[in-house]
Design a protein around this motif. Structure first.
Motif, PDB file in Angstrom:
ATOM      1  N   LEU A  57       0.869  -1.096  -0.039  1.00 33.29           N
ATOM      2  CA  LEU A  57       0.035   0.164   0.060  1.00 33.29           C
ATOM      3  C   LEU A  57       0.836   1.209  -0.109  1.00 33.29           C
ATOM      4  CD1 LEU A  57      -2.956  -0.969   2.417  1.00 33.29           C
ATOM      5  CD2 LEU A  57      -3.037  -0.286   0.159  1.00 33.29           C
ATOM      6  N   GLN A  82       2.222   1.717  -3.596  1.00 31.67           N
ATOM      7  CA  GLN A  82       1.085   2.345  -4.139  1.00 31.67           C
ATOM      8  C   GLN A  82       0.872   3.704  -4.049  1.00 31.67           C
ATOM      9  OE1 GLN A  82      -2.564   0.263  -4.291  1.00 31.67           O
ATOM     10  NE2 GLN A  82      -1.664  -1.809  -4.982  1.00 31.67           N
ATOM     11  N   PRO A 135     -10.354   7.037  -8.517  1.00 34.35           N
ATOM     12  CA  PRO A 135     -10.642   5.761  -8.283  1.00 34.35           C
ATOM     13  C   PRO A 135      -9.542   4.900  -7.516  1.00 34.35           C
ATOM     14  CG  PRO A 135     -11.434   6.196 -10.179  1.00 34.35           C
ATOM     15  CD  PRO A 135     -10.701   7.168 -10.050  1.00 34.35           C
ATOM     16  N   ARG A 136      -8.313   5.238  -7.948  1.00 29.21           N
ATOM     17  CA  ARG A 136      -7.102   4.695  -7.163  1.00 29.21           C
ATOM     18  C   ARG A 136      -6.905   5.202  -5.851  1.00 29.21           C
ATOM     19  NH1 ARG A 136      -2.125   5.423 -11.104  1.00 29.21           N
ATOM     20  NH2 ARG A 136      -1.278   4.435  -8.971  1.00 29.21           N
ATOM     21  N   GLN A 163      -9.428   6.330  -3.666  1.00 30.46           N
ATOM     22  CA  GLN A 163     -10.574   5.793  -3.222  1.00 30.46           C
ATOM     23  C   GLN A 163     -10.130   4.373  -2.832  1.00 30.46           C
ATOM     24  OE1 GLN A 163     -13.052   7.835  -2.119  1.00 30.46           O
ATOM     25  NE2 GLN A 163     -13.474   6.058  -0.804  1.00 30.46           N
ATOM     26  N   ARG A 164      -9.541   3.485  -3.803  1.00 33.46           N
ATOM     27  CA  ARG A 164      -9.286   2.175  -3.442  1.00 33.46           C
ATOM     28  C   ARG A 164      -8.256   1.946  -2.090  1.00 33.46           C
ATOM     29  NH1 ARG A 164      -9.349   0.923  -8.408  1.00 33.46           N
ATOM     30  NH2 ARG A 164      -7.248   1.166  -8.790  1.00 33.46           N
ATOM     31  N   ILE A 165      -7.441   2.910  -2.190  1.00 29.81           N
ATOM     32  CA  ILE A 165      -6.241   2.836  -1.179  1.00 29.81           C
ATOM     33  C   ILE A 165      -6.971   3.376   0.006  1.00 29.81           C
ATOM     34  CG2 ILE A 165      -4.175   3.780  -0.446  1.00 29.81           C
ATOM     35  CD1 ILE A 165      -3.142   3.694  -3.362  1.00 29.81           C
ATOM     36  N   THR A 166      -7.479   4.226   0.133  1.00 32.14           N
ATOM     37  CA  THR A 166      -8.165   4.861   1.429  1.00 32.14           C
ATOM     38  C   THR A 166      -9.300   3.845   1.945  1.00 32.14           C
ATOM     39  OG1 THR A 166      -9.654   6.271   0.141  1.00 32.14           O
ATOM     40  CG2 THR A 166      -7.719   7.260   1.070  1.00 32.14           C
ATOM     41  N   ASN A 167      -9.774   3.190   1.071  1.00 30.87           N
ATOM     42  CA  ASN A 167     -10.981   2.146   1.677  1.00 30.87           C
ATOM     43  C   ASN A 167     -10.259   0.925   2.089  1.00 30.87           C
ATOM     44  OD1 ASN A 167     -12.963   3.712   0.596  1.00 30.87           O
ATOM     45  ND2 ASN A 167     -13.405   2.248  -1.085  1.00 30.87           N
ATOM     46  N   THR A 168      -9.205   0.599   1.580  1.00 34.23           N
ATOM     47  CA  THR A 168      -8.322  -0.379   2.230  1.00 34.23           C
ATOM     48  C   THR A 168      -7.757   0.023   3.395  1.00 34.23           C
ATOM     49  OG1 THR A 168      -7.605  -1.024   0.142  1.00 34.23           O
ATOM     50  CG2 THR A 168      -6.329  -2.110   1.767  1.00 34.23           C
ATOM     51  N   GLN A 179      -6.580  13.751  -1.697  1.00 30.29           N
ATOM     52  CA  GLN A 179      -8.032  13.506  -1.671  1.00 30.29           C
ATOM     53  C   GLN A 179      -8.733  15.086  -1.693  1.00 30.29           C
ATOM     54  OE1 GLN A 179      -8.958  10.983   1.625  1.00 30.29           O
ATOM     55  NE2 GLN A 179     -10.377   9.967   0.267  1.00 30.29           N
TER      56      GLN A 179
END
Length: 71
Positions: free
Chosen positions: A6, A9, A30-31, A33-38, A54
């Motif tokens: 992470l 990334q 989208p990238r 958001q994907r990292i923050t969600n993880t 963000q």
């Protein structure tokens, strides 16, 4: 995916974000958001650099929305 992956990334994302022109930055959302969600799912703090990206993306999206509004 582990924390090291992470972080890697996030570094790549930050470089891409800083190098991209403003109109291309929104494609990175989208990238982000994907990292923050993880991170959120793992109850990990979101690094300031990712928070900065963000906030900038949110502002860009807001500005873009009003740039396209008829007067």
């Amino acid at each position: 995916m582990n924390i090291h992956d992470l972080e890697h990334q996030m570094e790549q994302l930050e470089r891409a974000f800083d190098a991209a022109p403003a109109d291309e930055r929104l494609k990175l959302a989208p990238r982000v958001q994907r990292i923050t969600n993880t991170l959120d799912a793992r109850q990990q703090p979101i690094p300031r650099r990712l928070q900065r990206i963000q906030k900038t993306l949110e502002q860009d999206a807001f500005d873009d929305m009003f740039d396209n509004m008829p007067v």
